[in-house]
Design an enzyme around this catalytic site. Structure first.
Site, PDB file in Angstrom:
ATOM      1  CE  LYS A   1      33.440  35.987  37.825  1.00 38.13           C
ATOM      2  NZ  LYS A   1      33.452  34.661  38.457  1.00 38.13           N
TER       3      LYS A   1
ATOM      4  NE  ARG B   1      40.640  34.451  39.562  1.00 37.12           N
ATOM      5  CZ  ARG B   1      40.355  35.002  38.378  1.00 37.12           C
ATOM      6  NH1 ARG B   1      39.250  35.740  38.255  1.00 37.12           N
ATOM      7  NH2 ARG B   1      41.139  34.825  37.349  1.00 37.12           N
TER       8      ARG B   1
END
Length: 290
Positions: free
Chosen positions: A229, A269
């Protein structure tokens, strides 16, 4: 750092296998436009093959999604999301994989569960589709409730916080209570602080650092989705350089995995599984030394 790992070992989510460590959820994006790997697994056969490869590399479950939720993304229609997701869910489930479906649509969740999905992962926490909570409650499957302040197209405008952890806890608590009121058993609920969703780098870092506080306040297993991210790109680049591409953030992702595993995360995740699976096992071994 005070380890909560040993306490996490007893956390179970009704309807899923019980793991004695932080679980690793591998990501299969059946999309042309996801920020990290859009288009790589858009073909059903390639997507199923990739999911099986992730399991071979150490994934405990595989999260299949057919709609990009990157900042600025626009939504695909329901028919297209179904076309992308359901054959992949069915193929992986038939191969014995524990499958999660990443969707904000109740109809997609229902079809995925029918095709073999064991968990529904809704980045809106049940807020995007008024039928989602009812469908998940009826299906009696676990439900991931993520912190969410609105659709991807304008979520960056909502990244305003005073005390990030306290506000995320309060908003997640409201979503969890709405899910319970709608018939989902509390024992089936997992929470996700929503890294990158209506958050800037400083907010994401505060949530990683405050994971123990968040977990204790919510009293639910926590899924952490930090993989590749923007906040990791910003950390790696510093203040003045361009962030490295998403696929060059896997080492930083594994570092976050090690940190949150020690702080009691139920699962992470991730796109690249092997390094995070190794990080989880190191965290587990360290805990055994205390």
């Amino acid at each position: 750092m005070t380890s909560l790992y040993a306490g996490r070992m007893n956390e179970q989510v009704l309807g899923l296998p019980a793991w004695d460590r932080c679980a690793v959820m591998g990501v299969v994006n059946v999309t042309p436009d996801s920020f990290s790997d859009g288009g790589l697994w858009f073909d059903t056969g390639l997507a199923v093959k990739h999911g099986l490869e992730l399991v071979a590399e150490g994934a405990d479950l595989v999260d299949v999604g057919g709609e990009s939720t990157r900042p600025g993304a626009t939504r695909v229609d329901e028919a297209e999301e179904l076309r992308r997701v359901i054959p992949v869910v069915r193929g992986l489930a038939q191969a014995g994989v524990t499958v999660s479906v990443d969707t904000m649509r109740a109809a997609v969740a229902a079809a995925a569960v029918e095709a073999g999905a064991a968990l529904v992962n809704d980045v809106s926490g049940g807020r995007a589709d008024p039928d989602m909570i009812r469908v998940v409650a009826g299906a009696r499957v676990p439900f991931v409730v993520m912190h969410w302040r609105g659709q991807s197209v304008d979520m960056n405008d909502r990244a305003v916080y005073g005390d990030t952890v306290a506000e995320v806890v309060a908003e997640l608590t409201a979503s969890v209570e709405a899910a319970v009121a709608g018939g989902i058993a509390r024992e089936r609920i997992v929470v996700d602080p929503g890294l990158g969703f209506a958050k800037r780098a400083e907010h994401d870092l505060a949530l990683v650092a405050g994971l123990g506080r968040l977990r204790a306040a919510l009293d639910r297993p926590v899924l952490v989705a930090a993989s590749r991210k923007r906040f990791l790109g910003r950390v790696l680049a510093g203040d003045d350089a361009a962030p490295p591409p998403a696929r060059e953030r896997d080492a930083a992702t594994a570092a976050v995995t090690a940190i949150v595993a020690r702080e009691g995360a139920w699962a992470v995740r991730v796109h690249e599984v092997r390094a995070s699976a190794d990080a989880v096992r190191v965290a587990q071994a360290l805990d055994g030394c205390q």
